[in-house]
Write an enzyme that holds these catalytic residues in place. Structure first.
Site, PDB file in Angstrom:
ATOM      1  N   ALA A   1       0.808  -1.226   0.000  1.00  0.00           N
ATOM      2  CA  ALA A   1       0.000   0.000   0.000  1.00  0.00           C
ATOM      3  C   ALA A   1       0.842   1.277   0.000  1.00  0.00           C
ATOM      4  O   ALA A   1       0.304   2.366  -0.130  1.00  0.00           O
ATOM      5  CB  ALA A   1      -0.936   0.005   1.200  1.00  0.00           C
ATOM      6  N   CYS A   2       2.134   1.154   0.110  1.00  0.00           N
ATOM      7  CA  CYS A   2       3.037   2.311   0.195  1.00  0.00           C
ATOM      8  C   CYS A   2       3.246   2.936  -1.187  1.00  0.00           C
ATOM      9  O   CYS A   2       3.551   2.236  -2.149  1.00  0.00           O
ATOM     10  CB  CYS A   2       4.367   1.838   0.774  1.00  0.00           C
TER      11      CYS A   2
END
Length: 112
Positions: free
Chosen positions: A9-10
């Protein structure tokens, strides 16, 4: 084979994936959220990169700690429990490590 460590998700991880895909560089992805990190691998990162590099002090996981917690932090245990506090991404190739996503520096690292 190149291994990239991080969490999906980064935004920085997404940039790194795009970069590698655009360059046609094959890689495998180690997802901390699904697989965690074993003690030997974390020790290796710290040995190769240094504790100050591996601990992401800019991230919210670290910044949420109060001053007393930061002062008494057992970094190794903290990083094993809170893998989102590990610098992202960490690249591993041929027993060498590179932390962060800086395309120009990564280009040089990949060719050495």
């Amino acid at each position: 084979m190149l291994i990239i460590y991080g969490i999906p998700a980064c935004n920085t991880m997404k940039k790194a994936f795009d970069y590698l895909n655009e360059k046609g560089i094959p890689f495998t992805f180690h997802n901390y959220k699904k697989s965690g990190i074993d003690a030997d691998q974390l020790s290796y990162f710290i040995e190769q990169l240094g504790e100050d590099t591996v601990l992401n002090k800019q991230g919210s996981t670290y910044r949420q700690l109060n001053d007393a917690e930061k002062a008494n932090l057992d970094t190794f245990t903290f990083l094993q429990e809170k893998t989102s506090a590990i610098k992202r991404p960490i690249f591993v190739l041929n027993n060498r490590c590179f932390a962060g996503f800086k395309p120009e520096e990564l280009d040089v690292w990949l060719t050495n």
